[in-house]
Design a protein around this motif. Structure first.
Motif, PDB file in Angstrom:
ATOM      1  N   SER A 647      23.992  31.311  31.580  1.00  0.00           N
ATOM      2  CA  SER A 647      24.436  30.111  30.862  1.00  0.00           C
ATOM      3  C   SER A 647      24.032  30.187  29.397  1.00  0.00           C
ATOM      4  CB  SER A 647      23.860  28.857  31.520  1.00  0.00           C
ATOM      5  OG  SER A 647      22.436  28.910  31.569  1.00  0.00           O
ATOM      6  N   MET A 648      22.752  30.079  29.115  1.00  0.00           N
ATOM      7  CA  MET A 648      22.294  30.052  27.722  1.00  0.00           C
ATOM      8  C   MET A 648      22.273  31.432  27.087  1.00  0.00           C
ATOM      9  SD  MET A 648      19.378  27.146  28.121  1.00  0.00           S
ATOM     10  CE  MET A 648      18.929  27.654  29.772  1.00  0.00           C
ATOM     11  N   GLY A 649      22.077  32.478  27.886  1.00  0.00           N
ATOM     12  CA  GLY A 649      22.108  33.814  27.324  1.00  0.00           C
ATOM     13  C   GLY A 649      23.481  34.207  26.822  1.00  0.00           C
ATOM     14  N   ARG A 650      24.506  33.610  27.382  1.00  0.00           N
ATOM     15  CA  ARG A 650      25.879  33.889  26.939  1.00  0.00           C
ATOM     16  C   ARG A 650      26.489  32.668  26.265  1.00  0.00           C
ATOM     17  NH1 ARG A 650      27.913  37.452  32.240  1.00  0.00           N
ATOM     18  NH2 ARG A 650      26.133  38.902  32.164  1.00  0.00           N
ATOM     19  N   LEU A 651      25.638  31.909  25.596  1.00  0.00           N
ATOM     20  CA  LEU A 651      26.053  30.661  24.967  1.00  0.00           C
ATOM     21  C   LEU A 651      27.222  30.823  24.005  1.00  0.00           C
ATOM     22  CD1 LEU A 651      25.203  27.641  24.872  1.00  0.00           C
ATOM     23  CD2 LEU A 651      23.833  28.213  22.852  1.00  0.00           C
ATOM     24  N   PRO A 652      27.261  31.846  23.167  1.00  0.00           N
ATOM     25  CA  PRO A 652      28.400  31.954  22.240  1.00  0.00           C
ATOM     26  C   PRO A 652      29.744  31.983  22.969  1.00  0.00           C
ATOM     27  CG  PRO A 652      26.648  33.433  21.575  1.00  0.00           C
ATOM     28  CD  PRO A 652      26.257  32.902  22.922  1.00  0.00           C
ATOM     29  N   GLN A 653      29.818  32.666  24.112  1.00  0.00           N
ATOM     30  CA  GLN A 653      31.077  32.712  24.859  1.00  0.00           C
ATOM     31  C   GLN A 653      31.441  31.333  25.400  1.00  0.00           C
ATOM     32  OE1 GLN A 653      30.798  35.744  27.908  1.00  0.00           O
ATOM     33  NE2 GLN A 653      29.754  37.171  26.553  1.00  0.00           N
ATOM     34  N   TRP A 654      30.444  30.658  25.984  1.00  0.00           N
ATOM     35  CA  TRP A 654      30.723  29.349  26.575  1.00  0.00           C
ATOM     36  C   TRP A 654      31.121  28.334  25.514  1.00  0.00           C
ATOM     37  CZ3 TRP A 654      31.674  29.844  31.345  1.00  0.00           C
ATOM     38  CH2 TRP A 654      30.911  30.677  32.182  1.00  0.00           C
ATOM     39  N   LEU A 655      30.455  28.340  24.384  1.00  0.00           N
ATOM     40  CA  LEU A 655      30.779  27.360  23.348  1.00  0.00           C
ATOM     41  C   LEU A 655      32.158  27.615  22.758  1.00  0.00           C
ATOM     42  CD1 LEU A 655      27.369  26.934  21.466  1.00  0.00           C
ATOM     43  CD2 LEU A 655      28.434  25.407  23.138  1.00  0.00           C
ATOM     44  N   HIS A 656      32.526  28.866  22.623  1.00  0.00           N
ATOM     45  CA  HIS A 656      33.867  29.180  22.117  1.00  0.00           C
ATOM     46  C   HIS A 656      34.940  28.674  23.085  1.00  0.00           C
ATOM     47  CE1 HIS A 656      37.113  31.321  20.158  1.00  0.00           C
ATOM     48  NE2 HIS A 656      37.413  31.932  21.294  1.00  0.00           N
ATOM     49  N   ALA A 657      34.679  28.893  24.383  1.00  0.00           N
ATOM     50  CA  ALA A 657      35.655  28.434  25.381  1.00  0.00           C
ATOM     51  C   ALA A 657      35.686  26.915  25.485  1.00  0.00           C
ATOM     52  CB  ALA A 657      35.320  29.053  26.742  1.00  0.00           C
ATOM     53  N   ALA A 658      34.542  26.273  25.259  1.00  0.00           N
ATOM     54  CA  ALA A 658      34.446  24.821  25.460  1.00  0.00           C
ATOM     55  C   ALA A 658      34.919  24.020  24.262  1.00  0.00           C
ATOM     56  CB  ALA A 658      32.995  24.456  25.778  1.00  0.00           C
ATOM     57  N   ALA A 659      35.031  24.641  23.101  1.00  0.00           N
ATOM     58  CA  ALA A 659      35.326  23.889  21.875  1.00  0.00           C
ATOM     59  C   ALA A 659      36.560  22.995  21.990  1.00  0.00           C
ATOM     60  CB  ALA A 659      35.447  24.851  20.700  1.00  0.00           C
ATOM     61  N   PRO A 660      37.682  23.463  22.560  1.00  0.00           N
ATOM     62  CA  PRO A 660      38.862  22.577  22.630  1.00  0.00           C
ATOM     63  C   PRO A 660      38.636  21.334  23.494  1.00  0.00           C
ATOM     64  CG  PRO A 660      39.486  24.884  22.930  1.00  0.00           C
ATOM     65  CD  PRO A 660      38.001  24.834  23.011  1.00  0.00           C
ATOM     66  N   ALA A 661      37.698  21.408  24.423  1.00  0.00           N
ATOM     67  CA  ALA A 661      37.463  20.278  25.331  1.00  0.00           C
ATOM     68  C   ALA A 661      36.175  19.552  25.000  1.00  0.00           C
ATOM     69  CB  ALA A 661      37.438  20.772  26.775  1.00  0.00           C
ATOM     70  N   ALA A 662      35.724  19.631  23.767  1.00  0.00           N
ATOM     71  CA  ALA A 662      34.431  19.057  23.403  1.00  0.00           C
ATOM     72  C   ALA A 662      34.312  17.575  23.737  1.00  0.00           C
ATOM     73  CB  ALA A 662      34.151  19.306  21.923  1.00  0.00           C
ATOM     74  N   PRO A 663      35.295  16.710  23.414  1.00  0.00           N
ATOM     75  CA  PRO A 663      35.129  15.277  23.735  1.00  0.00           C
ATOM     76  C   PRO A 663      34.939  15.030  25.232  1.00  0.00           C
ATOM     77  CG  PRO A 663      36.894  15.597  22.145  1.00  0.00           C
ATOM     78  CD  PRO A 663      36.527  16.959  22.645  1.00  0.00           C
ATOM     79  N   LEU A 664      35.711  15.712  26.053  1.00  0.00           N
ATOM     80  CA  LEU A 664      35.597  15.527  27.493  1.00  0.00           C
ATOM     81  C   LEU A 664      34.238  16.013  27.993  1.00  0.00           C
ATOM     82  CD1 LEU A 664      36.725  14.881  30.302  1.00  0.00           C
ATOM     83  CD2 LEU A 664      37.759  17.177  30.314  1.00  0.00           C
ATOM     84  N   LEU A 665      33.818  17.188  27.542  1.00  0.00           N
ATOM     85  CA  LEU A 665      32.537  17.735  27.999  1.00  0.00           C
ATOM     86  C   LEU A 665      31.369  16.876  27.530  1.00  0.00           C
ATOM     87  CD1 LEU A 665      33.261  21.517  27.428  1.00  0.00           C
ATOM     88  CD2 LEU A 665      33.144  20.314  29.609  1.00  0.00           C
ATOM     89  N   ASN A 666      31.453  16.334  26.324  1.00  0.00           N
ATOM     90  CA  ASN A 666      30.404  15.436  25.858  1.00  0.00           C
ATOM     91  C   ASN A 666      30.291  14.208  26.745  1.00  0.00           C
ATOM     92  OD1 ASN A 666      29.658  17.049  23.688  1.00  0.00           O
ATOM     93  ND2 ASN A 666      31.064  16.046  22.265  1.00  0.00           N
ATOM     94  N   ALA A 667      31.441  13.685  27.169  1.00  0.00           N
ATOM     95  CA  ALA A 667      31.420  12.515  28.048  1.00  0.00           C
ATOM     96  C   ALA A 667      30.846  12.868  29.413  1.00  0.00           C
ATOM     97  CB  ALA A 667      32.833  11.954  28.182  1.00  0.00           C
ATOM     98  N   LEU A 668      31.245  14.012  29.961  1.00  0.00           N
ATOM     99  CA  LEU A 668      30.743  14.410  31.275  1.00  0.00           C
ATOM    100  C   LEU A 668      29.227  14.658  31.245  1.00  0.00           C
ATOM    101  CD1 LEU A 668      33.554  16.865  32.449  1.00  0.00           C
ATOM    102  CD2 LEU A 668      33.055  14.587  33.353  1.00  0.00           C
ATOM    103  N   ALA A 669      28.709  15.154  30.120  1.00  0.00           N
ATOM    104  CA  ALA A 669      27.276  15.433  30.013  1.00  0.00           C
ATOM    105  C   ALA A 669      26.431  14.176  30.078  1.00  0.00           C
ATOM    106  CB  ALA A 669      26.984  16.183  28.716  1.00  0.00           C
TER     107      ALA A 669
END
Length: 988
Positions: A647-669
């Motif tokens: 998860s955190m060791g590959r953070l750059p990959q996850w954040l790049h993939a998650a960027a388009p869905a940032a509002p939704l992911l922020n709400a789910l968090a």
């Protein structure tokens, strides 16, 4: 392990555990931590016991005596002659028996347990205007028990003497269980007081029989005579001082449980006079001539050890002479008088009255025991003849002969030390890995012993004899007196159960060397280890055990970082030294037997924050963050990793993939779904998930470009388009989590007349004229470039190397003509500066890229030197990022803050979040403890309007989550001062 059956071993373990209330461990990890001290020697104990009190010590001695197991009393393990190593059971006094029992200012005495840290005693005495006189350079971690065992001295011994001069009474237990209260004076029979009948009669008889030998067998007029037993202290004319006679006996006669020590009055003010001399011989010749001026210190250092340190006057060698006074003016006047008196022989001098300036210079001296272990060409140097001493007036001639002897044996070393007492410290480039080198070590040692004696000196002038010099004591004292030492030992310890092999009937000086068993060829590794010729074993050998990493409190005004995990737990295995010891034992394979798969090493490294503090703060430059990454790479090769690595060791990959869905992911968090998600990702349940930016920094950058502009990286209308170009690195944290930092940096850089450009996501071919145009917005679909930080910190070095190679491919053509690579996130800057070239050591472009890395402040200072920042005029607090402190330095930041009117100092230490560390499950408590060490108290103590500076995303996150305060990057503060708003899409 001793030759004992499994049943005998099990019985020993069970009986110790039943008898001792403190910790008893036979575990490989705990034993491995105690195999070495700060010497060249290594011995493997059977067990480690941490007694809670004197009753525990007595119980441990009883069990060991019944089983015939030897006992070694150990303090901080900073001994340089091997006397803190041993087989059998090691008694570790640093865990529990560290209480200051009482302190009597009127009598100027203190009663202490053996595990009391010297600086703790000094801090307790300071409010009364008192201190403990002896102060070795290890004062922040050495124990009173260890100092008494070695008869330690320190830089102030010309004023206050040795530990023996400061000991009033000792309470000990013999191996046979007898209680001793050793002091000064005799009873009605003329025997020393405080002894049980057997020892009372035996000591009196021995002294009475050998009065002539005791009066004639010791050298006189030698302030640093530490070698052997000080039996002449038992003479009637010496006051029959049994406490003094036992001081320096290295735990071979009894185990100390309590001591009454003398305190001395400290001067109200001190001034440091630094006298320059043409060379070390001239400094050595002059040292004793300064003693009539009643200095507090006369310490010598030469240019090849000091280097280009700021604040030193012109010269090739220096004497650090401290003068005291009832006021600053009096101390300064005494220093000026000293300098005038010494003027004929000096090249220059400096008088330092500022306490901060004095601390900076003293730090050079105190770190010398570590820095001297590497020669100017990077080769290794070792103790062995660390502190022999001669009468002060003989120091000049002795040092010339000493240099000649080094040359005769084709050896090198850099002398330094207590010139006013005639005591020399030196690390010598012995080859202790090969048979010819070890022979030379023995031959040189024998010849040097003869040389020391010919000058009327002592083989040991501070750190004891141990195994390093005890074999040669007959050359100093003769066989008759050394035989008397043996009779005294047999009287006190007839079973030879206390620290056998030391001082009396010692092991040979070339036996039990710590290098036995280490690989003779470099082991295959991933990093280049450029400072150790690519040899991981040599990198691990850097740790010589001076234990600066065991400092429990950084102290006011300290900018140091190392070692936050030790300060949080107090456990040796969580110090830099402890981890280095376990890696050493892993390479040796005797105690730690699983190699790279070792659970002992894995567990010790688990709480390493990878803060890199040791890279700069360790006097020998141990880089545990790199060693940890190396170990994790091998440990998990072909195996399932912890969830946090994915998860955190590959953070750059996850954040790049998650960027388009940032509002939704922020709400789910912020919903109950976050808890199982954190559990799956290996994230601490106590940690809130940071919010993702709804607009990454790179997208803002492209949106900001005016329509119709050519793809050359020029800014929008109204901005300077002809400024000097600089490459702005869009790191993962700035891009996806703190884009306001990037936007603010762009605004400030442009205000300073610079033209920031973002790198493309793929290599570009030069256009006509050689220019490298910026890619257009569609290229943002590619994953951004990455420094590899998160992959390195989790030991995923293959992936780290892959992303780093891509970074080098893209950036190398752009970093021409001296263009800097401006990196806003200090941890990413450190990764690009150090990890990238050390992982890509086969690619010369990597080193050029690393050399181009600049912090935000460095870029402004170097490329916009005439720009005046806005005057913010605000007090500041916060913390210098640990990676910046360790790798990049903060001098440019300090100057920029001063020019902007941001007054105040940032703390040292580590915020405790440290990238993925503080988010990982199981690390939360240690993370909080690290934050409470320096950062959070500093912020709480600051006034409400104080600006909290934190350039690192981890530091800002820790501040917000634990302190409820928003920290800001320096770029954000300056942008605000320009009257600029960060723009839309800020994560806040």
């Amino acid at each position: 392990m001793a030759d004992r059956t499994e049943t005998e071993q099990r019985n020993l373990e069970q009986e110790l555990a039943a008898a001792v209330r403190g910790e008893v461990s036979f575990a490989a990890a705990d034993r491995a931590l105690m195999t070495m001290d700060a010497s060249n020697y290594r011995r493997v104990p059977e067990a480690v016991v941490a007694p809670r009190d004197a009753a525990d010590v007595a119980a441990a001695l009883r069990v060991c005596r019944e089983h015939g197991v030897p006992v070694v009393a150990r303090g901080a393990g900073t001994s340089i002659a091997g006397q803190a190593t041993g087989v059998g059971v090691v008694l570790d006094f640093t865990r529990h028996m560290r209480r200051i029992v009482s302190l009597d200012p009127a009598a100027r005495t203190a009663v202490v347990q053996p595990g009391v840290i010297l600086d703790d005693l000094r801090a307790a005495a300071a409010p009364h205007g008192l201190t403990f006189g002896p102060d070795p350079s290890t004062h922040s971690r050495c124990t009173l028990g260890g100092m008494i065992g070695n008869n330690s001295c320190g830089s102030h011994s010309v004023a206050w003497g040795t530990t023996a001069d400061s000991v009033r009474e000792l309470e000990l237990l013999t191996y046979g269980g007898e209680e001793v209260r050793a002091g000064r004076g005799t009873d009605s029979t003329g025997a020393p007081t405080g002894l049980p009948p057997r020892l009372r009669d035996g000591v009196k008889a021995l002294v009475d029989q050998e009065l002539a030998l005791l009066r004639t067998g010791y050298p006189h007029d030698l302030p640093r005579r530490i070698s052997g037993y000080a039996l002449d202290a038992l003479l009637p004319e010496a006051g029959t001082d049994l406490a003094r006679a036992l001081t320096g006996s290295e735990g071979t006669l009894g185990v100390l449980t309590e001591a009454t020590v003398r305190l001395v009055e400290t001067p109200a003010a001190r001034t440091l006079a630094v006298l320059g001399y043409p060379d070390e011989s001239a400094a050595a010749e002059a040292a004793h001539t300064l003693l009539p001026h009643r200095p507090m210190t006369v310490e010598g250092m030469a240019a090849d050890l000091v280097g280009g340190a700021a604040g030193l006057p012109k010269g090739g060698a220096w004497l650090f002479v401290e003068m005291g006074g009832t006021s600053r003016a009096e101390a300064a006047a005494r220093a000026e008088a000293l300098c005038r008196a010494a003027a004929d022989g000096t090249t220059d001098h400096a008088i330092v009255t500022d306490p901060a300036g004095q601390r900076a210079l003293w730090r050079i001296r105190e770190d010398a025991s570590g820095t001297a272990t590497r020669m100017p060409d990077g080769s290794e140097a070792w103790p062995g003849w660390e502190d022999c001493a001669v009468p002060p007036a003989q120091l000049g001639p002795y040092l010339r002969d000493f240099r000649a002897l080094l040359a005769q044996h084709h050896l090198r070393g850099t002398p330094y030390g207590h010139f006013g007492d005639g005591c020399i410290h030196i690390r010598i480039d012995f080859d202790l890995m090969t048979a010819p080198g070890i022979r030379r070590f023995r031959e040189f040692s024998t010849d040097l012993a003869e040389l020391v004696v010919s000058h009327g000196g002592s083989l040991s002038g501070e750190h004891g004899d141990g195994q390093a010099r005890a074999e040669l004591l007959p050359r100093m004292y003769g066989p008759e007196l050394v035989g008397l030492f043996g009779r005294f030992k047999d009287l006190w310890d007839p079973a030879a159960g206390l620290n056998p092999g030391m001082l009396v009937r010692p092991a040979k000086l070339d036996e039990n060397l710590r290098f036995d068993g280490l690989p003779r060829r470099p082991v295959p590794v991933e990093f280049g280890y450029p400072h150790d010729d690519g040899d991981f074993s040599a990198a691990v050998r850097r740790c010589v055990g001076v234990a600066k990493c065991r400092t429990e409190s950084l102290g006011a005004g300290s900018s140091d970082v190392m070692c936050p995990s030790f300060r949080a737990t107090g456990e040796e295995q969580h110090s830099t030294r402890g981890r280095a010891r376990l890696l050493h034992e892993m390479l040796t394979g005797e105690v730690v037997t699983d190699g790279w798969r070792s659970p002992e090493v894995r567990d010790a490294l688990d709480l390493c924050l990878s803060c890199k503090g040791c890279r700069s703060d360790c006097p020998v430059g141990v880089d545990m963050a790199t060693y940890k990454a190396e170990f994790l790479h091998h440990h998990y090769a072909g195996r399932v990793r912890p969830a946090s690595h994915y998860s955190m060791g590959r953070l750059p990959q996850w954040l790049h993939a998650a960027a388009p869905a940032a509002p939704l992911l922020n709400a789910l968090a912020r919903t109950p779904l976050a808890a199982p998600g954190k559990r799956l990702a290996g994230i601490a349940p106590e940690r809130p998930i940071p919010r993702l930016a709804t607009e990454p920094f790179t997208r803002w950058w492209w949106r900001r470009r005016a329509p119709g502009r050519p793809a050359d990286g020029r800014p929008a209308e109204g901005r300077p388009a002809d400024g000097r170009p600089v490459i702005l690195w869009p790191d993962t944290f700035t891009n996806y989590l703190s884009p306001s930092v990037g936007r603010s940096a762009v605004q400030v850089l442009e205000a300073a007349g610079l033209r920031p450009l973002l790198p493309p996501t793929a290599p570009l071919r030069p256009a006509a004229g050689g220019a490298f145009p910026q890619p257009r917005l569609p290229r943002l679909r590619r994953p951004p470039l990455c420094c590899g930080l998160t992959y390195v910190s989790t030991g995923q070095l293959d992936q780290a190397r892959k992303v780093m190679r891509r970074t080098v491919e893209v950036l190398s053509p752009l970093l021409r003509d001296g263009r800097p690579l401006v990196v806003l996130e200090p941890s990413c800057a450190a990764a690009l500066r150090t990890d990238l070239p050390e992982l890509l050591s086969d690619d010369p472009r990597a080193a050029r890229l690393a050399a181009s890395v600049r912090t935000f402040a460095q870029t402004l200072e170097e490329h916009a030197p005439d720009w005046q920042p806005p005057r913010v005029n605000r007090p500041v607090t916060g913390q210098t990022h640990c990676h910046q402190h360790a790798v990049l330095g903060d001098a440019a930041d300090r100057r920029l803050r001063e020019r902007a009117g941001l007054a105040g100092e940032l703390t040292g230490g580590c915020c405790g979040l440290a990238g993925n560390f503080g988010f990982e499950r199981g690390h939360y408590d240690v993370s909080v403890s690290c934050a409470e060490d320096q950062l959070l108290p500093a912020v709480r103590d600051a006034a409400p309007h104080t600006e909290v500076l934190a350039d690192g995303f981890s530091c800002r996150t820790q501040l917000e989550q634990l302190g409820g305060r928003r920290g800001r990057h320096l770029a954000e503060v300056l942008a605000e001062g320009l009257g600029e708003e960060p723009g839309e899409g800020d994560e806040r």
